[in-house]
Each structure stands twice: as structure tokens, then as C-alpha cells.
Design an enzyme around this catalytic site. Structure first.
Site, PDB file in Angstrom:
ATOM      1  N   SER A 159       0.825  -1.217   0.000  1.00  0.00           N
ATOM      2  CA  SER A 159       0.000   0.000   0.000  1.00  0.00           C
ATOM      3  C   SER A 159       0.860   1.268   0.000  1.00  0.00           C
ATOM      4  CB  SER A 159      -0.921   0.016   1.226  1.00  0.00           C
ATOM      5  OG  SER A 159      -0.136   0.014   2.410  1.00  0.00           O
ATOM      6  N   GLY A 160       2.176   1.116   0.129  1.00  0.00           N
ATOM      7  CA  GLY A 160       3.062   2.275   0.203  1.00  0.00           C
ATOM      8  C   GLY A 160       3.241   2.980  -1.136  1.00  0.00           C
ATOM      9  N   ARG A 175      -0.203  -5.175   5.869  1.00  0.00           N
ATOM     10  CA  ARG A 175      -0.357  -5.556   7.288  1.00  0.00           C
ATOM     11  C   ARG A 175      -1.752  -6.108   7.556  1.00  0.00           C
ATOM     12  NH1 ARG A 175       3.258  -1.073   8.841  1.00  0.00           N
ATOM     13  NH2 ARG A 175       1.451   0.267   8.997  1.00  0.00           N
ATOM     14  N   LEU A 197       6.239  -6.814   9.212  1.00  0.00           N
ATOM     15  CA  LEU A 197       7.698  -6.897   9.392  1.00  0.00           C
ATOM     16  C   LEU A 197       8.082  -7.228  10.834  1.00  0.00           C
ATOM     17  CD1 LEU A 197       8.952  -3.826   7.306  1.00  0.00           C
ATOM     18  CD2 LEU A 197       9.180  -6.242   6.724  1.00  0.00           C
ATOM     19  N   ALA A 232       8.761  -2.302   1.868  1.00  0.00           N
ATOM     20  CA  ALA A 232       8.108  -1.949   3.138  1.00  0.00           C
ATOM     21  C   ALA A 232       9.135  -1.464   4.142  1.00  0.00           C
ATOM     22  CB  ALA A 232       7.392  -3.174   3.712  1.00  0.00           C
ATOM     23  N   LYS A 244      17.727   3.560   8.988  1.00  0.00           N
ATOM     24  CA  LYS A 244      17.965   3.225   7.579  1.00  0.00           C
ATOM     25  C   LYS A 244      19.389   2.703   7.378  1.00  0.00           C
ATOM     26  CE  LYS A 244      14.155   4.069   5.374  1.00  0.00           C
ATOM     27  NZ  LYS A 244      13.452   2.907   4.813  1.00  0.00           N
ATOM     28  N   PRO A 281      16.910   6.000  -2.616  1.00  0.00           N
ATOM     29  CA  PRO A 281      16.338   7.227  -3.178  1.00  0.00           C
ATOM     30  C   PRO A 281      16.488   8.417  -2.231  1.00  0.00           C
ATOM     31  CG  PRO A 281      14.611   5.601  -2.669  1.00  0.00           C
ATOM     32  CD  PRO A 281      15.883   5.106  -2.080  1.00  0.00           C
ATOM     33  N   VAL A 285      11.264  11.468  -2.458  1.00  0.00           N
ATOM     34  CA  VAL A 285      10.514  10.916  -3.597  1.00  0.00           C
ATOM     35  C   VAL A 285       9.234  11.714  -3.823  1.00  0.00           C
ATOM     36  CG1 VAL A 285       9.453   8.841  -4.567  1.00  0.00           C
ATOM     37  CG2 VAL A 285      11.450   8.626  -3.077  1.00  0.00           C
TER      38      VAL A 285
END
Length: 348
Positions: free
Chosen positions: A18-19, A41, A71, A91, A167, A192, A195
């Protein structure tokens, strides 16, 4: 990328369907003829994802299937990767507001990617493309004039915000896993910058919120913040190239379009291109002292202080040279963002 029947027997798992980036990856995979499985999820989001794909011009029908997986838990990951040749691990735990300790962000990010990599390895997946971030590359460095590239890593120290730290540590843990426990599983990372690009539904990135806030007139001016920009369609395209190109194995790829921009440049592009929709956009800089003052009571202002006057320029020379990647301009990405917000009725 055009549909080819040679892909029709190849199944790809996209995590977090859904991201914002993930849904564009699914769109391009379906257009290229692949079968796609995606994790969400909750299966309640299936309709929302299919609606976003429709907005993007694709009826996925039976070429797309959904599986509930989180996750933060082991359940269903074995099932999710089963029968897949490739995994696009897009995700990512969203940045938490009001967390008490940075580990609340770091541990889920690191454990999440290791969970996916273990399942992929055990299922005999050929390659995982992991969506990392510029946050793992370009934060916490001394001021510099040369653009960041794939050899740069964000140093891990107390000055690094928790999200960027998560990250960095999750990408480092992923590479270590591939090296020590991967058993031949291939990995590529795509890193990236901010975005932008066409929003297809309610789930979108922070960079989109920046454009939205400018159009709403929520910003009284532009802080002296510099950022790279890239269109989400080009980020998805880079994932597909990284997935199949033999040369991409074991590589990191920065995704940025052209030179980085100052926030005032973004405001000026909106003013120039979006007509009456941009009449509330303020295209003048806010002095740094005012942000420091506001930071005394405003957590958002406090969070941006480390970014003031930092040049965040980076280069995508590697992706262009090795993978033939050719991104749209940052201006095109900004305009596409604004136009999609108008089409969705978010900006009136």
C-alpha cells in the site's frame, strides 16, 4: 516497460504494497507482464491498493495476489516468498512521532529486513532488491562540495536522527547477512532521495507532504534546506532494472534526478507552473535565526536545524552508466505531485 510474455511465469513479491513506492513498483511489474504477490499488514487494504493501481491505469485482476504479513512478526513470511523468483523489499516501518528511544525505530527496521532476507534465502529466491534511503548515505558528514555517491555511508553517532540511523543500520545488517548467511542469495539496494511524483491514493511520502504544505500556504516561507528529488515512477523503474540486470548484483544505487534543490527552488517551480493553485505558496527564505527561535517550542523546527544550509547533492551516475536508468527532471516530478494532489481533490 512493455508487457512481455516471457515474464508471465515469473512471480515477484513486493513488500508493503500500500506504500507510495511499492504501489508504483506493482504497477510497472504488472505492465511488464509479471505475476505479483504483495504483503499488507491487513487484508482490509486490498481494495485500496487495487483502487490506486486503477488510478495509475492498471487493472491487476488475478495477476496480483495479497498476503497479510507484518515486518514485526514471523507469521506468513514463508508463505509470502513461496514461488517467487524476486523480492522487492520496499516496506519500511514509518517514522514514529513521539518515540521515547531511537531503538523503537532502529530495531523494527533491522529485524524486518532480516526476516525478509531469511525467508527469501530459505525459499530459493534469486535476488532481493531492498529499498534503503539517502538517509543511509548522506547524513552527518562534514560540509562538502562534491556530490554524495554509493561509497558514502551515514556515520553512526549521536548527532544522527533516529530515522536515518535506522535506515543506515538496517542496510548494513542486510549486507552483513548476505555476506555471512546469504548462501548465494543476491541483493541490490536502491537509495532514493526525497521521492515526489504522482500520488495514486491516501498513502504517500513526506516529500509529498512538503509540496502539499506549500500549496496549502502552511509554510510562512522556505527554510534554507537542500534536498535531492526523484520521481516515484523512476524509483520503481530503477527497482525493476536492479531486479533483473546481472551487473546490479551486490551493488547500491542512489536515485536522484539532476542536482539537489533548495526549498525556495521548489516553491518557485510551483509558482511558475501551477497558476492559481500556487497562489498561497511563499517563495522567500525564512532566516535561520527564526527557525532556531521557533525550535524552542516547536519540535518540527527543532528537527530541521541540523539540515539548515547543508548541501545534500548526490549523483546517480552509477545507475545511469550500469543500468541505463534515465530519470525525469526534478521539476517534472514536482509538477506531477501537485497535479495528482489536485486530481485527488486534496488541493482545491
Amino acid at each position: 516497460m512493455t508487457t512481455t510474455n516471457s515474464n508471465s511465469n515469473t512471480q515477484v513479491l513486493v513488500t508493503g504494497g500500500s506504500g507510495f513506492i511499492a504501489v508504483h513498483c506493482i504497477l510497472q511489474l504488472i505492465e511488464a507482464g509479471y505475476k505479483v504477490k504483495t504483503t499488507v499488514r491487513s487484508l482490509n487494504r486490498e481494495t485500496e491498493v487495487r483502487d490506486m493501481l486503477k488510478t495509475g491505469g492498471v487493472e491487476a485482476c488475478d495477476r496480483l495476489s495479497f498476503i497479510a504479513a507484518d515486518l514485526a512478526a514471523d507469521a506468513n513470511w514463508v508463505e509470502a516468498v513461496k514461488g517467487c523468483t524476486y523480492v522487492l523489499h520496499v516496506a519500511s516501518p514509518t517514522p514514529l512521532k513521539g518515540y521515547k528511544h531511537e531503538d523503537e525505530m532502529i530495531i523494527p527496521a533491522r529485524e524486518g529486513v532480516l526476516r525478509v532476507l531469511r525467508a527469501a534465502r530459505d525459499a530459493g529466491v534469486k535476488r532481493v532488491v531492498f529499498t534503503s534511503a539517502f538517509g543511509a548515505v548522506g547524513f552527518g558528514h562534514k560540509a562538502r562540495t562534491t556530490p554524495f555517491n554509493e561509497t558514502d555511508w551515514t556515520p553512526i553517532n549521536d548527532s544522527i536522527p533516529a530515522y536515518q540511523k535506522s535506515k543506515t543500520l538496517s542496510e548494513q545488517a542486510a549486507w552483513k547477512f548476505i555476506e555471512t548467511e546469504g548462501q548465494g542469495l543476491e541483493m541490490v539496494t536502491v537509495n532514493p532521495v526525497a521521492v515526489a511524483g504522482p500520488v495514486l491514493g491516501p498513502d504517500y511520502s513526506h516529500s509529498i507532504q512538503l509540496v502539499q504544505n506549500m500549496l496549502f500556504g502552511n509554510l510562512k516561507g522556505t527554510p534554507r534546506i537542500n534536498t535531492g528529488l526523484v520521481d516515484v515512477r523512476d524509483v520503481a523503474d530503477l527497482h525493476l532494472r536492479a531486479m533483473t540486470n546481472p551487473a546490479a548484483k551486490g551493488q547500491r544505487f542512489l536515485a536522484i534526478s539532476g542536482e539537489s534543490l533548495w526549498m525556495i527552488d521548489i516553491a518557485k517551480i510551483l509558482k511558475r507552473r501551477m497558476g492559481s493553485y500556487a497562489e498561497k505558496v511563499k517563495a522567500h527564505n525564512v532566516p535561520n535565526w527564526l527557525i532556531h527561535l521557533t525550535a524552542l517550542w516547536n519540535p518540527t523546527a527543532k528537527a530541521i536545524i541540523p539540515m539548515l544550509d547543508q548541501n545534500m547533492n548526490a549523483t546517480s551516475e552509477k545507475a545511469k552508466r550500469m543500468l541505463g536508468w534515465s530519470p525525469r527532471s526534478a521539476e517534472e516530478a514536482i509538477v506531477a505531485t501537485a497535479e495528482s494532489l489536485i486530481q485527488l481533490g486534496i488541493i482545491k
